[in-house]
Design a protein around this motif. Structure first.
Motif, PDB file in Angstrom:
ATOM      1  N   VAL B  10       0.878  -1.032  -0.189  1.00 40.61           N
ATOM      2  CA  VAL B  10      -0.445  -0.147   0.127  1.00 40.61           C
ATOM      3  C   VAL B  10       1.282   1.394   0.133  1.00 40.61           C
ATOM      4  O   VAL B  10       1.845   1.570   1.444  1.00 40.61           O
ATOM      5  N   ARG B  11       0.605   1.957  -0.829  1.00 38.18           N
ATOM      6  CA  ARG B  11       1.420   2.645  -1.268  1.00 38.18           C
ATOM      7  C   ARG B  11       0.832   5.015  -1.087  1.00 38.18           C
ATOM      8  O   ARG B  11      -0.165   4.510  -0.351  1.00 38.18           O
ATOM      9  N   VAL B  12       1.682   4.956   0.314  1.00 36.89           N
ATOM     10  CA  VAL B  12       1.518   6.518   0.518  1.00 36.89           C
ATOM     11  C   VAL B  12       1.724   7.529  -0.986  1.00 36.89           C
ATOM     12  O   VAL B  12       3.155   7.767  -1.080  1.00 36.89           O
ATOM     13  N   GLU B  13       0.996   8.366  -1.332  1.00 39.34           N
ATOM     14  CA  GLU B  13       1.238   9.077  -2.956  1.00 39.34           C
ATOM     15  C   GLU B  13       0.615  10.590  -2.601  1.00 39.34           C
ATOM     16  O   GLU B  13      -0.634  11.098  -2.033  1.00 39.34           O
ATOM     17  N   LEU B  14       1.785  11.356  -2.904  1.00 33.61           N
ATOM     18  CA  LEU B  14       1.164  13.236  -3.164  1.00 33.61           C
ATOM     19  C   LEU B  14       1.157  13.350  -4.225  1.00 33.61           C
ATOM     20  O   LEU B  14       1.522  13.224  -5.107  1.00 33.61           O
ATOM     21  N   LEU B  15      -0.102  14.648  -4.567  1.00 36.14           N
ATOM     22  CA  LEU B  15       0.056  15.271  -5.485  1.00 36.14           C
ATOM     23  C   LEU B  15       0.706  16.220  -5.500  1.00 36.14           C
ATOM     24  O   LEU B  15       0.456  17.434  -5.383  1.00 36.14           O
ATOM     25  N   ILE B  16       1.564  15.935  -6.819  1.00 30.46           N
ATOM     26  CA  ILE B  16       2.842  16.821  -7.565  1.00 30.46           C
ATOM     27  C   ILE B  16       2.326  17.345  -8.133  1.00 30.46           C
ATOM     28  O   ILE B  16       2.540  16.577  -9.570  1.00 30.46           O
ATOM     29  N   ASP B  17       2.267  18.410  -9.381  1.00 28.32           N
ATOM     30  CA  ASP B  17       2.686  19.056 -10.560  1.00 28.32           C
ATOM     31  C   ASP B  17       1.641  18.234 -11.237  1.00 28.32           C
ATOM     32  O   ASP B  17       1.967  17.793 -12.340  1.00 28.32           O
ATOM     33  N   GLN B  18       0.418  18.049 -10.510  1.00 30.00           N
ATOM     34  CA  GLN B  18      -1.051  17.377 -10.846  1.00 30.00           C
ATOM     35  C   GLN B  18      -0.788  15.003 -11.159  1.00 30.00           C
ATOM     36  O   GLN B  18      -1.714  14.663 -12.003  1.00 30.00           O
ATOM     37  N   ARG B  19       0.079  15.023 -10.213  1.00 26.67           N
ATOM     38  CA  ARG B  19       0.483  13.388 -10.671  1.00 26.67           C
ATOM     39  C   ARG B  19       0.662  13.104  -9.437  1.00 26.67           C
ATOM     40  O   ARG B  19       1.485  14.130  -8.768  1.00 26.67           O
ATOM     41  N   TRP B  20       0.289  11.830  -8.755  1.00 29.45           N
ATOM     42  CA  TRP B  20       0.422  11.402  -7.532  1.00 29.45           C
ATOM     43  C   TRP B  20       2.011  10.494  -7.540  1.00 29.45           C
ATOM     44  O   TRP B  20       1.523  10.300  -8.931  1.00 29.45           O
ATOM     45  N   PHE B  21       2.880  11.047  -6.640  1.00 29.69           N
ATOM     46  CA  PHE B  21       3.836  10.040  -6.381  1.00 29.69           C
ATOM     47  C   PHE B  21       4.514   9.835  -6.069  1.00 29.69           C
ATOM     48  O   PHE B  21       3.406  10.258  -4.194  1.00 29.69           O
ATOM     49  N   ALA B  22       4.855   8.575  -5.679  1.00 28.97           N
ATOM     50  CA  ALA B  22       4.769   7.503  -3.973  1.00 28.97           C
ATOM     51  C   ALA B  22       5.841   7.975  -3.740  1.00 28.97           C
ATOM     52  O   ALA B  22       7.084   8.112  -3.916  1.00 28.97           O
ATOM     53  N   VAL B  23       5.603   8.221  -1.827  1.00 27.45           N
ATOM     54  CA  VAL B  23       6.862   8.371  -1.255  1.00 27.45           C
ATOM     55  C   VAL B  23       7.363   7.237  -0.479  1.00 27.45           C
ATOM     56  O   VAL B  23       8.628   7.058  -0.027  1.00 27.45           O
ATOM     57  N   CYS B  24       6.535   6.325   0.176  1.00 32.55           N
ATOM     58  CA  CYS B  24       6.972   5.237   0.965  1.00 32.55           C
ATOM     59  C   CYS B  24       5.991   4.681   1.058  1.00 32.55           C
ATOM     60  O   CYS B  24       4.529   4.595   0.696  1.00 32.55           O
ATOM     61  N   ASP B  25       6.181   3.161   1.391  1.00 33.91           N
ATOM     62  CA  ASP B  25       5.031   2.403   1.927  1.00 33.91           C
ATOM     63  C   ASP B  25       4.219   2.877   2.879  1.00 33.91           C
ATOM     64  O   ASP B  25       4.236   3.735   4.509  1.00 33.91           O
ATOM     65  N   LEU B  26       3.253   2.199   3.600  1.00 36.77           N
ATOM     66  CA  LEU B  26       1.856   2.470   4.767  1.00 36.77           C
ATOM     67  C   LEU B  26       2.455   2.049   5.455  1.00 36.77           C
ATOM     68  O   LEU B  26       2.754   3.041   6.718  1.00 36.77           O
ATOM     69  N   SER B  27       3.200   1.259   5.246  1.00 36.80           N
ATOM     70  CA  SER B  27       3.521  -0.055   6.957  1.00 36.80           C
ATOM     71  C   SER B  27       5.341   1.397   6.811  1.00 36.80           C
ATOM     72  O   SER B  27       5.802   1.045   8.329  1.00 36.80           O
ATOM     73  N   ASP B  28       5.880   2.047   6.379  1.00 41.42           N
ATOM     74  CA  ASP B  28       6.666   2.435   7.187  1.00 41.42           C
ATOM     75  C   ASP B  28       6.244   3.662   8.203  1.00 41.42           C
ATOM     76  O   ASP B  28       7.127   5.025   8.171  1.00 41.42           O
ATOM     77  N   LEU B  29       4.916   4.373   7.984  1.00 41.60           N
ATOM     78  CA  LEU B  29       4.118   4.982   8.707  1.00 41.60           C
ATOM     79  C   LEU B  29       3.351   4.787  10.313  1.00 41.60           C
ATOM     80  O   LEU B  29       3.188   3.255   9.947  1.00 41.60           O
ATOM     81  N   ILE B  30       3.718   5.334  11.432  1.00 39.87           N
ATOM     82  CA  ILE B  30       3.493   5.537  13.125  1.00 39.87           C
ATOM     83  C   ILE B  30       2.338   6.312  12.543  1.00 39.87           C
ATOM     84  O   ILE B  30       2.291   7.709  12.342  1.00 39.87           O
ATOM     85  N   PRO B  31       0.553   5.417  13.132  1.00 38.45           N
ATOM     86  CA  PRO B  31      -0.570   6.094  12.732  1.00 38.45           C
ATOM     87  C   PRO B  31       0.567   7.393  14.547  1.00 38.45           C
ATOM     88  O   PRO B  31       0.796   6.941  15.619  1.00 38.45           O
ATOM     89  N   GLY B  32      -0.236   9.305  13.996  1.00 42.05           N
ATOM     90  CA  GLY B  32       0.300   9.734  14.626  1.00 42.05           C
ATOM     91  C   GLY B  32       1.620  10.202  15.188  1.00 42.05           C
ATOM     92  O   GLY B  32       2.525  11.194  15.988  1.00 42.05           O
ATOM     93  N   ARG B  33       2.366   9.515  13.771  1.00 41.98           N
ATOM     94  CA  ARG B  33       4.041   9.861  13.953  1.00 41.98           C
ATOM     95  C   ARG B  33       4.127  10.264  12.782  1.00 41.98           C
ATOM     96  O   ARG B  33       3.474  10.546  11.575  1.00 41.98           O
ATOM     97  N   GLY B  34       4.739  11.470  12.084  1.00 39.62           N
ATOM     98  CA  GLY B  34       5.680  11.734  10.826  1.00 39.62           C
ATOM     99  C   GLY B  34       7.073  10.932  10.458  1.00 39.62           C
ATOM    100  O   GLY B  34       7.307  10.541  10.882  1.00 39.62           O
ATOM    101  N   VAL B  35       7.577  10.923   9.038  1.00 39.34           N
ATOM    102  CA  VAL B  35       8.361  10.715   8.224  1.00 39.34           C
ATOM    103  C   VAL B  35       8.967  11.505   7.197  1.00 39.34           C
ATOM    104  O   VAL B  35       8.459  12.982   6.827  1.00 39.34           O
TER     105      VAL B  35
END
Ligand code: SRM
Ligand SMILES: Cc1cc2nc3c(=O)[nH]c(=O)nc-3n(C[C@H](O)[C@H](O)[C@H](O)COP(=O)(O)OP(=O)(O)OC[C@H]3O[C@@H](n4cnc5c(N)ncnc54)[C@H](O)[C@@H]3O)c2cc1C
Ligand code: SF4
Ligand code: FES
Lengths: 872, 124
Positions: B10-35
């Motif tokens: 499961v990817r986490v994606e950001l909208l950059i210049d109108q395109r979705w860009f994958a930055v990391c896997d969902l499993s890289d994130l802990i709920p309540g924190r950031g990377v």
């Protein structure tokens, strides 16, 4: 904006204010409050390039407050009330017959009422050389900017004048890194405010800070070098000081030239003469603030009397009836000079007939307190140096007979003095805020009649507490008392998420054995916070409670396990201290400050190999600064291999137990303080608590380990150990109080176990033991009852909790290194684990490094493109 | 908590210049924190996951200190709105808009973010 030569019309009279300083601004606010700005044209001529600012707090510019922070004028104030403000355009001429004022720009305004609020100018004694480059005065923001710039190329500075302002200026020079001299003509510092004893205490403290004080001498001549810049100052006793910069702070003189020129009456020694209504000899002209010679024949150099005059003048112009005019004012002051509290109030010098002094002096601690008591037992005034804590209470009591014996009012807490008398003991007429002349009665009615429900609302409504700030503590107590009395429950909840205090949450977690923050929030949070994300206040607090109770409630003791990881502040999350540029520092534990040469070498090698800035800390260990997040694991791998463990410098946890060398080596030592310090540090390491915990053990009463400055301090006696608790360094230092005497090793440890667990259980978030001890009902005696005499029957439980902690302790860094999942977090970028953060950069400083902050100053920085690294 | 390595991309994606860009896997994130993550042009973003599994992204630079650290702050909510508190001086930033909640004049850039299971990844 305004047309020159505009004539006053019958419908809209014109009020002209000359001088937009502190008092001028208060006057404008007075006009607004009385609705005058709605029916009159108001024109302000302001000499300085900026609107009114807080001159009293001028020096805080050097501690980071900006010119904007100091402004006294709310955004949009002038526009909202239609006030015409002319910056940088001083009044130069007044024509009283024509009723006009002309400013430097040529602007001429006709007035119906003219108000002079021109303040003072610093007096510069006629010393030869006083106009050399590098000579300054200390009055405006512009003065400070110039001093700051010039001081960059100086190594020493001299302040002429050791009064209130002189000491502030000296503090500023010291802060700019200059060797600082103070030259005072009087035999003591702050001669006007304090008496001889107070002056001596003040001098000692000022000298201890490294300033050089010359009293009883004057500056005779300033010599300049070939470029015309100051190089030395000759003194009247024949000596000379090398100095690159001079600040004159030898008093102020009222700025009354404008008034003199147009024939208004001025005092013999200066000051525009005014009556009780602040009218000058011309009834259309008023003078207020430092430029005025008040009806009682005095020129007041303080802001509070000026504010009172401003209000009187505004009343007069608004034709509002006012019972009393300005007949004189109290010249009480409280200051924190160079970090020393100094206060004087009422008849500080004891000039009233038949009055007597009550004096407490402790020259070791630099404390001097004197109260002047009248023949009838009433408190007339006093001087407090080194400890002005009681000023807020004492000043309003002035004029009445205090409810307790005067000697009890000067004795320090813990020396048999009764709990300080609170503001509740004061009569309604007592003035709580001196700056704005607000009585206890007005504060109470702000709560009862005006429905103010918080301290900020009361401040806004009454203006109390918005001046020097010294009354804030009393104000807060009064507001809370009044709210409680009127049945409003004061919200003591931890934060917006929980209506419970930290101590209550501790009990909930302990008795219900809750091991998850989310579960606690959903079951015990405020309704509106349940199922939300919580906040940055309660998350670390609950994490700390769960960590302290981990073995007992059955939670993991490792702070980065599962949900716990999401609750920790960044320091605990990365097990290191975050620095200003985003790098981290590393402090390995060095129990008792004892370390082998081999271990020292390892620290040195690690620091060298990773390029870390290395510093000996004030806690008898070594701090290594400047590690990137991804460097923390390899650094710790080497430290752990060499036998080091986490020093918890990042946590609200036990920090260090300092020790002196003790009996083993020292000829005076009576116990082995090093061994005891190591034992204590190893016992309590990793213990998480409401705030950090510090300790020290001294081998004899000479106290080289400074144990009385610690949360729990141990001092050896020939019969065993004395235990002191509630000590604190930091911003508000406090000496620890003796809890028990002549304990053997086992008794000592048992007592500390109980004390710490009782504190962890009942303290508020971020409340050090010192503040806790002073807050809890019954104070030290109560704590002694509970932990020594077991009055609550809690001791066995407290000891068991500590036993659990000791048995469950494991080194956080060793555990982290063992687990690849945990190590995965220590990367600069999740999508480029190998890439270092390019913004964490260093530049050389004294053979080591320091953060390169220039890199952080721009809105964004150019960084090497890392195309492709994002898709893994 | 269930941080079990499920690894179904499961990817986490950001909208950059109108395109979705994958930055990391969902499993890289802990709920309540950031990377922290890098965008192709070198910009640093801070990516967060809240309790409900919703992802957010804002600039990593803390405008108050200049340091690139917002990813290391703690998440919270004010009413319904999620925020992150800077780990340095604790100013809070709304994660949806980037607006600073403690100083009206300050804001950081916010990015649209989503989690994507990779099956329906063809969003242009
Ligand atoms: C490194 C050190 C200064 C030094 O170079 O000597 C230091 C550095 C910091 N101190 Fe300290 N203190 C250091 C000894 C002290 C001492 C002296 C002592 O412990 O004997 C004191 C006064 C004693 C006391 O605490 O009562 C001291 C009183 C403070 C305070 C004020 C606490 C108070 O109750 O008023 C703070 C602020 C706080 O904790 O809220 C503070 C906070 C800090 C912080 C954590 C500020 C921060 O949040 O970033 C600094 C972190 C440095 C870092 O990133 O590594 N530091 N600090 C010292 C580390 C000692 C150690 O080995 O662990
Ligand atoms: C460093 C410092 C610390 C202080 N600390 C304290 C303290 O702790 N407690 C305390 O009570 N007081 C303190 N004071 C004194 C306090 O600042 C003054 O009492 C207060 O500012 C007086 O207000 P004022 O409006 O009368 O004068 P000012 O604030 O000096 O304002 C007068 C203004 O009038 C302007 N002006 C003069 N002539 C003209 C003209 N012809 N046309 C137009 N404008 C003109 C001046 O440029 C100035 O801006 C301190 C002062 C200084 C410098
Ligand atoms: S005194 Fe302590 S907290 Fe303050 S700057 Fe120095 S190290 Fe930091
Ligand atoms: S006494 Fe100065 S603000 Fe109240």
């Amino acid at each position: 904006m305004s047309a020159p030569n505009s004539a006053p019309t019958a419908t809209a009279p014109t009020i002209v204010l000359v001088g937009h300083g502190m008092v001028g601004q208060r006057f404008l606010e007075g006009l607004v409050e009385r609705g005058v700005t709605e029916r009159a044209r108001v024109v302000v001529l302001c000499e300085e390039p900026r609107p009114a600012y807080d001159r009293v707090q001028l020096t805080s510019y050097f501690s980071g407050r900006t010119a904007e922070d100091l402004s006294l004028v709310e955004d949009g104030f002038m526009a909202r009330h239609g006030i015409e403000l002319h910056l940088g355009d001083p009044a130069e001429h007044i024509d009283r017959a024509a009723r006009t004022v002309t400013a430097r720009s040529g602007l001429t305004v006709a007035y119906d009422s003219l108000v002079l609020a021109t303040g003072s100018y610093p007096f510069v004694p006629p010393v030869p050389g006083k106009d050399s480059r590098g000579c300054f005065v200390y009055r405006t923001i512009e003065d400070l900017l110039e001093i700051e710039e010039y001081a960059k190329n100086c190594s020493s500075g001299t302040v002429v004048g050791g009064g209130l302002l002189g000491l502030e200026a000296a503090g500023a020079l010291k802060g700019l890194g200059l060797t600082t001299h103070i030259v005072e003509f009087n035999p003591r510092l702050m001669a006007i405010q304090v008496d001889e004893g107070g002056g001596a205490a003040l001098r000692r403290t000022v000298e201890d800070m490294g300033l050089v004080v010359h009293t009883g001498v004057g500056g005779k001549e300033i010599t300049a070098n070939a470029d015309g810049a100051v190089s030395a100052m000759a003194l009247s006793d024949g000596s000379s000081i090398d100095t690159d910069l001079v600040i004159f702070s030898a008093g102020v003189r009222p700025r009354d030239q404008l008034a003199r020129d147009c024939g208004l009456t001025v005092g013999e020694r200066g000051g525009i003469a005014v009556d009780e209504r602040c009218r000058t000899s011309d009834p259309a002209v008023f003078a207020i603030g430092e430029c005025a010679l008040a009806a009682d024949g005095r020129v007041y150099g303080l802001v509070a009397p000026g504010y009172e005059m401003a209000v009187v003048a505004a009343d007069e112009i608004a034709e509002a009836s006012r019972e009393s005019g300005f007949t004189g004012a109290d010249t009480s002051t409280k200051l924190k000079l160079l970090g020393v509290d100094v206060a004087s109030f009422g008849d500080a010098h004891g000039t009233a007939e038949g009055c007597l002094d009550v004096v407490y002096a402790d020259s070791r601690a630099g404390v001097y307190k004197k109260l002047v008591i009248g023949a009838d037992g009433a408190l007339l005034g006093g001087v407090l140096v080194g400890d002005a804590e009681s000023y807020g209470m004492l000043r309003p009591l002035t004029g009445s007979v205090p409810p307790v014996a005067p000697e009890q009012l000067v004795l320090p807490a813990g020396l048999g003095a009764p709990a300080a008398i609170g503001p509740s003991a004061l009569p309604d007429e007592a003035v709580i805020c001196n700056c704005h002349n607000v009585t206890k009665g007005s504060i109470r009615s702000a709560v009862t009649d005006h429905q103010c429900a918080t301290v900020p609302e009361v401040k806004k409504c009454t203006k109390a507490g918005t001046g020097c700030g010294s009354c804030l503590k009393a104000l807060t107590t009064l507001v809370n008392d009044e709210l409680e009395a009127s049945g409003v429950s004061v919200d003591k909840g931890l934060c917006g998420c929980f209506s419970y205090t930290r101590a209550e949450l501790y009990e909930i977690v302990r008795t219900l054995r809750i091991t998850s923050y989310a579960a606690l929030l959903d079951s015990h949070g405020r309704d509106e916070a349940r199922s939300g994300n919580g906040c940055e206040v309660c998350k670390p607090t609950v994490a700390s409670i769960i960590a302290s109770l981990a073995p007992t409630v059955g939670a993991s003791g490792y702070v980065l396990d599962g949900e716990q990881a999401a609750l920790q502040d960044t320091n605990d999350h990365f097990l290191a201290n975050l620095q200003r540029n985003g790098s981290y520092s590393i402090v390995p534990r060095i129990p008792g400050g004892e370390i082998t040469p081999e271990k020292l070498i390892v620290i040195g090698e690690v620091a060298r190999d990773f390029g870390l800035y290395t510093k000996i800390t004030g806690g008898q260990r070594i701090d290594l600064f400047g590690a990137r997040v991804d460097q923390l694991p390899p650094i710790w791998a080497r430290l752990v291999a060499a036998g080091f463990e986490s020093g918890h410098a990042y946590g609200k946890a036990l920090r260090t137990v300092k020790s002196c060398v003790g009996q083993t080596w020292c000829r005076y030592g009576v116990q082995d303080s090093v061994r005891m310090a190591i034992d204590l540090e190893l016992r309590y390491r990793g213990l998480r608590s409401p705030h950090k915990l510090k300790s020290a053990v001294s081998g004899c009463a000479r106290e080289c380990a400074e144990a009385r400055g610690k949360d729990f301090g141990v001092i050896a006696t020939s019969n065993g150990w004395n235990l002191y608790v509630g000590g604190n360094g930091g911003a508000d230092p406090r000496h620890a109080d003796l809890l028990a005497q002549d304990l053997d090793d086992e008794q000592l440890i048992r007592l500390i176990d109980r004390f710490l667990m009782f504190y962890i259980r009942t303290a508020d978030r971020l409340e050090r033991t010192s503040a806790w001890l002073e807050r809890i009902e019954g104070g030290l005696d109560h704590v002694r009852d509970v932990v020594v005499d077991d009055s609550l029957g809690l001791c066995a439980e407290l000891e068991a909790l500590m036993a659990d902690h000791v048995a469950g302790y494991r080194d956080e860094w060793a555990e982290t290194l063992e687990d690849p999942e945990r190590l995965r977090r220590f990367v600069s970028f999740v999508n480029a684990p190998g890439a270092p953060d390019p913004t964490v950069k260093f530049v050389p400083e004294r053979d080591q490094v320091k953060p390169d902050l220039t890199i952080l100053s721009g809105p964004s920085i150019p960084v090497r493109t890392l195309e492709g690294t994002a898709s893994r | 908590m269930t941080m079990a390595p499920e690894r179904i991309d499961v990817r986490v994606e950001l909208l950059i210049d109108q395109r979705w860009f994958a930055v990391c896997d969902l499993s890289d994130l802990i709920p309540g924190r950031g990377v922290a993550a890098l965008l192709p042009d070198g910009t640093q973003v801070a990516v967060f996951l809240d309790r409900t599994g919703q992802a957010y992204a804002i600039d990593n630079r803390d405008p108050f200190t200049g340091a690139y650290v917002l990813s290391r702050g703690l998440l919270g909510s004010l009413g319904e709105r999620p925020f992150v508190a800077s780990p340095l001086l604790k100013q809070r930033f709304d994660l949806e808009t980037g607006r600073c909640l403690d100083d009206e004049g300050v804001a950081v850039q916010a990015y649209a973010a989503r989690t994507n299971d990779g099956v329906s990844a063809q969003v242009a």
